[in-house]
Design a protein around this motif. Structure first.
Motif, PDB file in Angstrom:
ATOM      1  N   TRP A 278       0.817  -1.217   0.000  1.00  0.00           N
ATOM      2  CA  TRP A 278       0.000   0.000   0.000  1.00  0.00           C
ATOM      3  C   TRP A 278       0.846   1.260   0.000  1.00  0.00           C
ATOM      4  O   TRP A 278       0.436   2.281   0.510  1.00  0.00           O
TER       5      TRP A 278
ATOM      6  N   SER B 176       0.761   5.618   1.646  1.00  0.00           N
ATOM      7  CA  SER B 176      -0.173   6.164   0.656  1.00  0.00           C
ATOM      8  C   SER B 176       0.354   5.995  -0.763  1.00  0.00           C
ATOM      9  O   SER B 176       1.549   5.774  -0.976  1.00  0.00           O
TER      10      SER B 176
ATOM     11  N   SER C 203      -4.569   7.197  -2.286  1.00  0.00           N
ATOM     12  CA  SER C 203      -5.004   6.257  -1.252  1.00  0.00           C
ATOM     13  C   SER C 203      -4.213   6.554   0.019  1.00  0.00           C
ATOM     14  O   SER C 203      -3.058   6.990  -0.059  1.00  0.00           O
TER      15      SER C 203
ATOM     16  N   SER D  99      -3.481   4.492   3.784  1.00  0.00           N
ATOM     17  CA  SER D  99      -3.678   3.225   4.473  1.00  0.00           C
ATOM     18  C   SER D  99      -3.055   3.279   5.857  1.00  0.00           C
ATOM     19  O   SER D  99      -1.974   3.825   6.032  1.00  0.00           O
TER      20      SER D  99
ATOM     21  N   HIS E  15      -7.980   1.003   4.440  1.00  0.00           N
ATOM     22  CA  HIS E  15      -7.588   1.786   3.266  1.00  0.00           C
ATOM     23  C   HIS E  15      -8.709   2.737   2.865  1.00  0.00           C
ATOM     24  O   HIS E  15      -9.883   2.367   2.914  1.00  0.00           O
TER      25      HIS E  15
ATOM     26  N   ILE F 213      -9.795   5.594  -0.257  1.00  0.00           N
ATOM     27  CA  ILE F 213      -9.527   6.289  -1.517  1.00  0.00           C
ATOM     28  C   ILE F 213     -10.103   7.697  -1.356  1.00  0.00           C
ATOM     29  O   ILE F 213     -11.292   7.850  -1.028  1.00  0.00           O
TER      30      ILE F 213
END
Ligand code: ASP
Ligand code: MG
Length: 401
Positions: free
Chosen positions: A214, A265, A338, A340, A377, A379
């Motif tokens: 991630w 991210s 993203s 995380s 996570h 978005i």
């Protein structure tokens, strides 16, 4: 008696490009390796290309060709690591010890046939073992191999010398595989984005695997899964520091409470929509990617209506190019990211809802939220990325960490 007990301890050390960026640094690294070898250890060293060499080589390729052949790109990129391995070996020879450098193919790193992002399928390091028996220090070019099928030189993907080091450590049953960098270990977040980020002392493979999946750039994701598979004792630390103050990665860490370990991210996330929700189109899309060797695209989330993925800029350009030729998919142009959060213990739906609420209360707009074993996570809009990272990182100082 096991092979391990019959021989001296063996350590595989990988030096990152930033630690080898000029001749002075190369000589400093040589001195450290020399001292380590003198203390009675067998040493295999895997090197990256010096400093920004790989980026410069890619730029050079694009100055000559808009779409360089991937085979030729591998011929070019594999040179970077050959420069650092030979220079380091020369510096070691000058210190008065026997050192020898090998390319990936000389070291028996066998890969599949793909270019630019090849996978290691076998390791047969006969020359490495021979040199170790002669008490030599072995220096290997990371990031590269050879396909036994096509006989072509291949590279393992950006940051791939971590994979070379772990593969070699796994094969040689090294006592330890040290990934040495210009940072002191695996951090709770990218210190460039979060100044209060701290290095972590220990992690399990599974935590680090999720972190690298991630967005954590500290190690190549595939090197972590390989380390778990081969049970390689991994250590990530500063090249300049001989104290073991970095991060140790194994599968024996038992965290007793639930807390946030790290925030990672991706800054370039895109939404892909198929014109029809049919599975057939998804299959067609993956064939399209394969046929055109667009391997560096990573899907982050999928349901029947939409898919989020991340990809390097060059890859995105190719995916866009095909979009105009094929009409069954569309990539939205909105800039997404993203974020995380990876936790010490397994996550839950409840934790996802609570964390989502923390973000929305601070005005972060969430397009999608989901969980994996140890991580949550989200978005989000890329403009809100840094704020979201900070909010989630603040959860670390609020937990009993
Ligand atoms: N030199 C290659 C790169 O920059 C491989 C590596 O550094 O591990 O991606
Ligand atoms: Mg590099």
């Amino acid at each position: 008696m096991s092979v391990k007990k019959q021989r001296e301890k063996l350590v595989v050390q990988k030096y990152g490009g930033a630690t080898l960026s000029d001749p002075t640094k190369i000589k400093q690294v040589a001195q450290k390796i020399f001292d380590l070898h003198k203390s009675g250890l067998q040493v295999v060293v895997v090197v990256s290309a010096m400093g920004e060499t790989t980026n410069k080589l890619i730029e050079l390729a694009h100055q000559v060709s808009a779409r360089p052949s991937l085979r030729e790109l591998d011929m070019l990129l594999s040179v970077g690591e050959r420069i650092s391995m030979s220079l380091l070996s020369m510096a070691l020879n000058d210190l008065g010890c026997l050192a020898i450098s090998f390319t990936g193919s000389q070291a028996g790193i066998f890969t599949d046939d793909s270019h630019v992002n090849a996978n290691i399928i076998d390791v047969k390091p006969f020359r490495v073992e021979g040199a170790l028996k002669e008490n030599k220090i072995v220096i290997l070019a990371g990031f590269q191999g050879v396909s036994p099928n096509t006989k072509e030189i291949t590279t393992l993907g950006r940051g791939g010398s971590d994979i070379s080091a772990v593969a070699m450590a796994g094969y040689l049953k090294a006592d330890r595989c040290e990934i040495l960098k210009d940072v002191v270990g695996v951090y709770t977040a990218d210190p460039k984005l979060v100044p209060s980020a701290k290095p972590l002392a220990k992690l399990n493979y599974e935590h680090l695997l999720e972190m690298t999946t991630w967005g954590a750039k500290v190690l190549h994701r595939r090197s972590v899964s390989l380390a778990a598979e081969k049970q390689v004792n991994l250590y990530v630390g500063a090249a300049a520091n001989s104290q073991n103050t970095g991060t140790t990665i194994s599968d024996s860490v038992n965290f007793e409470t639930q807390f946030v370990l790290a925030i990672n991210s991706f800054s370039s996330v895109y939404e892909l929509k198929f014109n029809t929700a049919s599975e057939k189109f998804k299959d067609e899309f993956s064939i399209l990617l394969q046929n055109n060797q667009i391997a560096q695209m990573q899907f982050l989330f999928s349901n029947s209506h939409k898919h989020y993925f991340t990809a390097p800029q060059e890859t995105l350009a190719s995916v866009h190019e095909f979009e105009t030729l094929q009409s069954f998919y569309k990539i939205t142009t909105s800039k997404l990211a993203s974020v995380s959060a990876t936790y010490s213990q397994t996550t839950s739906e409840k934790l996802l809802i609570e964390t989502r609420n923390i973000l929305t209360q601070k005005n972060i707009e969430i397009y999608e939220g989901f969980k994996t074993k140890f991580s949550l996570h989200f978005i989000i809009n890329s403009q809100q990325k840094d704020a979201a990272i900070q909010i989630l990182h603040d959860l670390i100082s609020n937990s009993n960490f």
